[in-house]
Design an enzyme around this catalytic site. Structure first.
Site, PDB file in Angstrom:
ATOM      1  CE  LYS A 125      -0.243  -7.363   8.817  1.00  0.00           C
ATOM      2  NZ  LYS A 125       0.804  -7.061   8.048  1.00  0.00           N
ATOM      3  CE  LYS A 175      -6.852   0.534   4.289  1.00  0.00           C
ATOM      4  NZ  LYS A 175      -5.554   1.265   4.773  1.00  0.00           N
ATOM      5  CE  LYS A 179      -1.007  -6.264   0.468  1.00  0.00           C
ATOM      6  NZ  LYS A 179      -0.255  -7.524   0.500  1.00  0.00           N
TER       7      LYS A 179
END
Ligand code: TRP
Length: 343
Positions: free
Chosen positions: A119, A209, A212
């Site tokens: 991140k 996969k 969201k």
């Protein structure tokens, strides 16, 4: 004899999709129901974790409640005293113990956490919060406060669980047995059986996969999707040009994904679905079946969600939170004494 504890958290600021539902929520609910005779089951909403990266705070409270509602609509019983459902921020000991554990955690070991590295690499170190950096410490405290032995988590959380064991052992070595060290990851896998996290794939790109963070939302079916919109997403799913329905994840990942999805909707196995459609060349007809059953699933799920009783949920949350504060505060006091903050 107190029972051993199984504990897990599900993040609150998610727009939940069918991958979360079938891959994480249903297995957790099933586990809670089947293990609650033998274990205490702690299920909590990690609301303090939900703004380690920027979010819209005007909807946070609603999304925390909605998270609980979704669990209940998915079948989590509210009348089982061995299942505890609580909000992390309603148990202040989580924050309190995190500060203490922070002071026994190295900058280096946090910097090596893969999730943090990924991140912070994307946004640059100055853009990420200290909260994101030390969130594994909060996660460790979520677990240690309740003396949990078993923590079902996905692969992306394995490193955090290992850190939990490290910090527990480190503080035990220094201060005496203040913490229960959770079972090692291999034992966790043995205990929970299955390879954790059956993964539904993105409908448009079945090599990754369902997530969201997909920007278009076209490859993802959210639990809140209009059933007709979801139907179109299934009809638009990427397949292949082999004109042959079979469960071949390597060469026909799109079709295999639709087979997986239909098997989950029907609560049966992919092989059974394959047997029913095998050899058919008409992907359109097959997709139609998946689309219909998906639309029906969403319609009935959304109806259940609408009829969930908020008062019952609030009552459950408050009862659990009272009990959890007792457990957590007693762990906290043990630590405070051990490190010299209390006589
Ligand atoms: N970090 C977990 C996730 O992203 C959620 C979580 C927070 C958790 N605290 C936890 C899971 C403690 C297990 C135990 O999915």
């Amino acid at each position: 004899m107190t029972k051993q504890v199984i504990l897990t958290g599900i993040r609150a600021n998610n727009d939940l999709h069918i991958g979360n539902y079938f891959g994480a929520m249903l297995p957790i609910i099933d586990m809670a129901k089947t293990r609650s005779d033998e274990f205490d089951i702690n299920l909590f909403i990690p609301d303090l974790h939900s703004f380690t990266t920027p979010i819209d705070h005007s909807t946070l409270n609603e999304s925390i409640m909605n998270n609980a509602r979704v669990f209940v609509a998915a079948g989590l019983p509210l009348d089982n005293d061995a299942i505890h459902l609580y909000r992390q921020s309603y148990v202040p000991a989580h924050s309190e113990l995190t500060w203490i554990a922070d002071c026994f955690t190295g900058m280096g070991e946090m910097g090596r956490m893969i999730q943090y590295k990924e991140k912070s690499y994307k946004s640059g170190e100055d853009q990420v919060s200290v909260g994101l950096f030390n969130y594994p410490v909060l996660m460790a405290c979520d677990i240690l406060l309740y003396n949990a032995a078993y923590v079902p988590v996905g692969d992306d959380q394995t490193q955090h669980l290992e850190f939990t064991r490290d910090i527990a052992e480190r503080m035990n070595n220094r201060f005496g047995e203040v913490f229960t060290v959770p079972e090692p990851v291999v034992r966790q896998h043995a205990f929970f059986g299955k390879d954790q996290g059956l993964r539904i794939k993105d409908l448009l790109d079945p090599s990754k996969k369902m997530s969201k963070s997909d920007e278009t939302g076209k490859g993802v079916i959210f639990l809140s999707d209009d059933p007709e919109v979801a139907r179109k997403k299934i009809m638009g799913a990427t397949t292949d040009d082999k004109a042959n329905i079979q469960y071949d994840k390597v060469n026909q990942p799109g079709i295999a994904n639709l087979i997986d999805i239909l098997a989950l909707l029907r609560n049966t196995s992919p092989l059974e679905v394959e047997a029913e459609f095998k050899g058919s060349q008409r992907y359109g007809d097959f997709k139609q079946v998946v689309a219909d059953e998906m639309a029906e699933f969403l319609r009935s799920f959304q109806e259940r969600l609408q009829s969930v009783d908020d008062q019952l949920i609030l009552h459950k949350l408050e009862t659990s939170e009272a009990a959890m504060n007792d457990v957590a505060n007693s762990t906290l006091l043990r630590v405070q004494r051990a490190i010299g903050l209390r006589a």
